[in-house]
Write a protein that holds these residues in place. Structure first.
Motif, PDB file in Angstrom:
ATOM      1  N   TYR A   8       0.603  -1.611  -5.560  1.00  0.00           N
ATOM      2  CA  TYR A   8       0.532  -1.473  -4.105  1.00  0.00           C
ATOM      3  C   TYR A   8       0.521  -2.868  -3.482  1.00  0.00           C
ATOM      4  CZ  TYR A   8      -0.961   3.347  -4.944  1.00  0.00           C
ATOM      5  OH  TYR A   8      -1.020   4.666  -5.347  1.00  0.00           O
ATOM      6  N   LYS A   9       0.930  -2.963  -2.226  1.00  0.00           N
ATOM      7  CA  LYS A   9       0.934  -4.253  -1.530  1.00  0.00           C
ATOM      8  C   LYS A   9      -0.501  -4.752  -1.358  1.00  0.00           C
ATOM      9  CE  LYS A   9       3.484  -2.314   1.627  1.00  0.00           C
ATOM     10  NZ  LYS A   9       4.282  -2.004   2.833  1.00  0.00           N
ATOM     11  N   ALA A  10      -0.743  -5.980  -1.813  1.00  0.00           N
ATOM     12  CA  ALA A  10      -2.078  -6.596  -1.725  1.00  0.00           C
ATOM     13  C   ALA A  10      -2.331  -7.117  -0.317  1.00  0.00           C
ATOM     14  CB  ALA A  10      -2.189  -7.736  -2.731  1.00  0.00           C
ATOM     15  N   GLN A  11      -3.620  -7.178   0.050  1.00  0.00           N
ATOM     16  CA  GLN A  11      -4.012  -7.775   1.331  1.00  0.00           C
ATOM     17  C   GLN A  11      -5.422  -8.318   1.220  1.00  0.00           C
ATOM     18  OE1 GLN A  11      -3.401  -3.953   3.371  1.00  0.00           O
ATOM     19  NE2 GLN A  11      -5.468  -4.222   4.209  1.00  0.00           N
TER      20      GLN A  11
ATOM     21  N   ILE B 156       3.538  -9.340  -2.817  1.00  0.00           N
ATOM     22  CA  ILE B 156       2.421  -9.525  -3.745  1.00  0.00           C
ATOM     23  C   ILE B 156       1.757  -8.166  -3.913  1.00  0.00           C
ATOM     24  CG2 ILE B 156       0.081 -10.501  -3.910  1.00  0.00           C
ATOM     25  CD1 ILE B 156       2.220 -12.397  -4.815  1.00  0.00           C
ATOM     26  N   LEU B 157       1.568  -7.768  -5.165  1.00  0.00           N
ATOM     27  CA  LEU B 157       1.051  -6.438  -5.471  1.00  0.00           C
ATOM     28  C   LEU B 157      -0.287  -6.503  -6.189  1.00  0.00           C
ATOM     29  CD1 LEU B 157       4.335  -4.903  -6.945  1.00  0.00           C
ATOM     30  CD2 LEU B 157       3.561  -4.859  -4.567  1.00  0.00           C
ATOM     31  N   TYR B 158      -1.103  -5.487  -5.968  1.00  0.00           N
ATOM     32  CA  TYR B 158      -2.322  -5.293  -6.747  1.00  0.00           C
ATOM     33  C   TYR B 158      -2.172  -3.986  -7.507  1.00  0.00           C
ATOM     34  CZ  TYR B 158      -4.278  -1.621  -3.685  1.00  0.00           C
ATOM     35  OH  TYR B 158      -4.511  -0.453  -3.002  1.00  0.00           O
ATOM     36  N   TYR B 159      -3.015  -3.801  -8.500  1.00  0.00           N
ATOM     37  CA  TYR B 159      -2.958  -2.606  -9.336  1.00  0.00           C
ATOM     38  C   TYR B 159      -4.151  -1.722  -9.032  1.00  0.00           C
ATOM     39  CZ  TYR B 159       0.527  -5.459 -11.462  1.00  0.00           C
ATOM     40  OH  TYR B 159       1.629  -6.252 -11.638  1.00  0.00           O
ATOM     41  N   LYS B 160      -3.878  -0.499  -8.609  1.00  0.00           N
ATOM     42  CA  LYS B 160      -4.952   0.436  -8.283  1.00  0.00           C
ATOM     43  C   LYS B 160      -5.442   1.064  -9.588  1.00  0.00           C
ATOM     44  CE  LYS B 160      -5.042   3.007  -4.485  1.00  0.00           C
ATOM     45  NZ  LYS B 160      -4.687   4.078  -3.525  1.00  0.00           N
ATOM     46  N   ALA B 161      -6.731   0.903  -9.869  1.00  0.00           N
ATOM     47  CA  ALA B 161      -7.310   1.385 -11.123  1.00  0.00           C
ATOM     48  C   ALA B 161      -7.181   2.894 -11.284  1.00  0.00           C
ATOM     49  CB  ALA B 161      -8.776   0.964 -11.218  1.00  0.00           C
ATOM     50  N   SER B 162      -7.249   3.639 -10.191  1.00  0.00           N
ATOM     51  CA  SER B 162      -7.245   5.101 -10.294  1.00  0.00           C
ATOM     52  C   SER B 162      -5.910   5.680 -10.736  1.00  0.00           C
ATOM     53  CB  SER B 162      -7.660   5.729  -8.957  1.00  0.00           C
ATOM     54  OG  SER B 162      -6.726   5.397  -7.943  1.00  0.00           O
ATOM     55  N   ASP B 163      -4.790   5.001 -10.441  1.00  0.00           N
ATOM     56  CA  ASP B 163      -3.492   5.544 -10.855  1.00  0.00           C
ATOM     57  C   ASP B 163      -2.601   4.542 -11.587  1.00  0.00           C
ATOM     58  OD1 ASP B 163      -2.479   3.938  -8.818  1.00  0.00           O
ATOM     59  OD2 ASP B 163      -1.940   5.606  -7.509  1.00  0.00           O
TER      60      ASP B 163
ATOM     61  N   VAL C 267       6.395  -1.687 -13.552  1.00  0.00           N
ATOM     62  CA  VAL C 267       5.314  -1.062 -12.797  1.00  0.00           C
ATOM     63  C   VAL C 267       5.885   0.094 -11.989  1.00  0.00           C
ATOM     64  CG1 VAL C 267       3.665  -1.443 -10.910  1.00  0.00           C
ATOM     65  CG2 VAL C 267       3.975  -3.191 -12.654  1.00  0.00           C
ATOM     66  N   ILE C 268       5.116   1.149 -11.842  1.00  0.00           N
ATOM     67  CA  ILE C 268       5.494   2.252 -10.972  1.00  0.00           C
ATOM     68  C   ILE C 268       4.888   1.975  -9.601  1.00  0.00           C
ATOM     69  CG2 ILE C 268       5.298   4.736 -10.532  1.00  0.00           C
ATOM     70  CD1 ILE C 268       5.191   5.096 -13.592  1.00  0.00           C
ATOM     71  N   ALA C 269       5.725   2.031  -8.574  1.00  0.00           N
ATOM     72  CA  ALA C 269       5.274   1.741  -7.213  1.00  0.00           C
ATOM     73  C   ALA C 269       4.385   2.855  -6.673  1.00  0.00           C
ATOM     74  CB  ALA C 269       6.474   1.560  -6.294  1.00  0.00           C
ATOM     75  N   GLY C 270       3.305   2.464  -6.016  1.00  0.00           N
ATOM     76  CA  GLY C 270       2.434   3.416  -5.343  1.00  0.00           C
ATOM     77  C   GLY C 270       2.863   3.634  -3.900  1.00  0.00           C
ATOM     78  N   GLU C 271       3.753   2.743  -3.421  1.00  0.00           N
ATOM     79  CA  GLU C 271       4.284   2.802  -2.058  1.00  0.00           C
ATOM     80  C   GLU C 271       5.567   1.992  -2.029  1.00  0.00           C
ATOM     81  OE1 GLU C 271       1.780   0.732   0.779  1.00  0.00           O
ATOM     82  OE2 GLU C 271       1.158  -0.672  -0.762  1.00  0.00           O
ATOM     83  N   ALA C 272       6.307   2.068  -0.933  1.00  0.00           N
ATOM     84  CA  ALA C 272       7.520   1.271  -0.779  1.00  0.00           C
ATOM     85  C   ALA C 272       7.147  -0.189  -0.534  1.00  0.00           C
ATOM     86  CB  ALA C 272       8.345   1.805   0.381  1.00  0.00           C
ATOM     87  N   PHE C 273       7.925  -1.114  -1.101  1.00  0.00           N
ATOM     88  CA  PHE C 273       7.755  -2.546  -0.855  1.00  0.00           C
ATOM     89  C   PHE C 273       9.045  -3.268  -1.185  1.00  0.00           C
ATOM     90  CE2 PHE C 273       5.666  -1.535  -4.954  1.00  0.00           C
ATOM     91  CZ  PHE C 273       6.518  -2.179  -5.830  1.00  0.00           C
TER      92      PHE C 273
ATOM     93  N   ASP D  72      12.019   1.539  -3.023  1.00  0.00           N
ATOM     94  CA  ASP D  72      12.338   2.262  -1.797  1.00  0.00           C
ATOM     95  C   ASP D  72      11.302   3.314  -1.445  1.00  0.00           C
ATOM     96  OD1 ASP D  72      14.672   0.797  -1.330  1.00  0.00           O
ATOM     97  OD2 ASP D  72      15.816   2.086  -2.686  1.00  0.00           O
ATOM     98  N   ALA D  73      10.534   3.764  -2.450  1.00  0.00           N
ATOM     99  CA  ALA D  73       9.513   4.793  -2.213  1.00  0.00           C
ATOM    100  C   ALA D  73       8.516   4.795  -3.370  1.00  0.00           C
ATOM    101  CB  ALA D  73      10.170   6.170  -2.109  1.00  0.00           C
ATOM    102  N   ALA D  74       7.391   5.454  -3.153  1.00  0.00           N
ATOM    103  CA  ALA D  74       6.410   5.623  -4.224  1.00  0.00           C
ATOM    104  C   ALA D  74       7.087   6.313  -5.403  1.00  0.00           C
ATOM    105  CB  ALA D  74       5.232   6.455  -3.732  1.00  0.00           C
TER     106      ALA D  74
END
Length: 158
Positions: free
Chosen positions: A62-65, A51-58, A40-46, A86-88
């Motif tokens: 990303y970190k889930a909440q 626990i991650l969710y997948y953003k449909a637009s990209d 997976v390509i990170a959308g943000e640092a984690f 370490d980064a998006a």
């Protein structure tokens, strides 16, 4: 089938509330025991164990909440980071539902969900009435979880 599975998960949530303790994941302890993994390509640092969710637009992770949107709670899929981003833009391996992951923490029989702190896991007892109910992991020992997924838009906290 989904309704039956959701009913079983909801019953387990009710039964485990009194036994639940907050889950603290140590990134250095995170490792895959078995099961499906994807890059997976990170959308943000984690950190590993988030626990991650997948953003449909990209299509990024990303970190889930549980206190955000349905998508942020995992309506479109959840996974657990097996490495630190370490980064998006960083590429990391993510364990998918069905995987068993050693995380150095957990309680057997407790169902964990995305928490209000992005990327965290909390037991059902810690949910508020306005939070999204998206079971993400089942404790299968004192240091492992089985990743699960069952999102239902009409779910309420018992």
């Amino acid at each position: 089938m989904k309704r039956i599975l959701f009913g079983v998960v909801a019953a387990l949530l009710c039964a485990t509330q009194a036994l639940a303790v907050a889950l603290t994941v140590t990134p250095a302890n995170v490792s895959l025991d078995s099961g499906p993994v994807e890059g997976v390509i990170a959308g943000e640092a984690f950190s590993a164990g988030a626990i991650l969710y997948y953003k449909a637009s990209d299509g990024r992770g990303y970190k889930a909440q549980c206190d955000g949107t349905a998508a942020e709670a995992g309506a479109d899929g959840l996974g657990m980071a097996l490495g630190t981003a370490d980064a998006a833009g960083a590429r990391v391996s993510v364990a998918r539902p069905g995987a068993i992951v050693s995380i150095g923490a957990g309680t057997a029989g407790v169902i964990y969900l995305p928490g209000r702190t992005a990327g965290s896991l909390i037991p059902s007892a810690d949910l508020a009435s306005t939070d999204k109910v998206t079971p993400a992991a089942l404790g299968i020992g004192s240091s492992k979880v089985l990743l699960i997924r069952d999102y239902h838009a009409g779910a309420v906290v018992p």
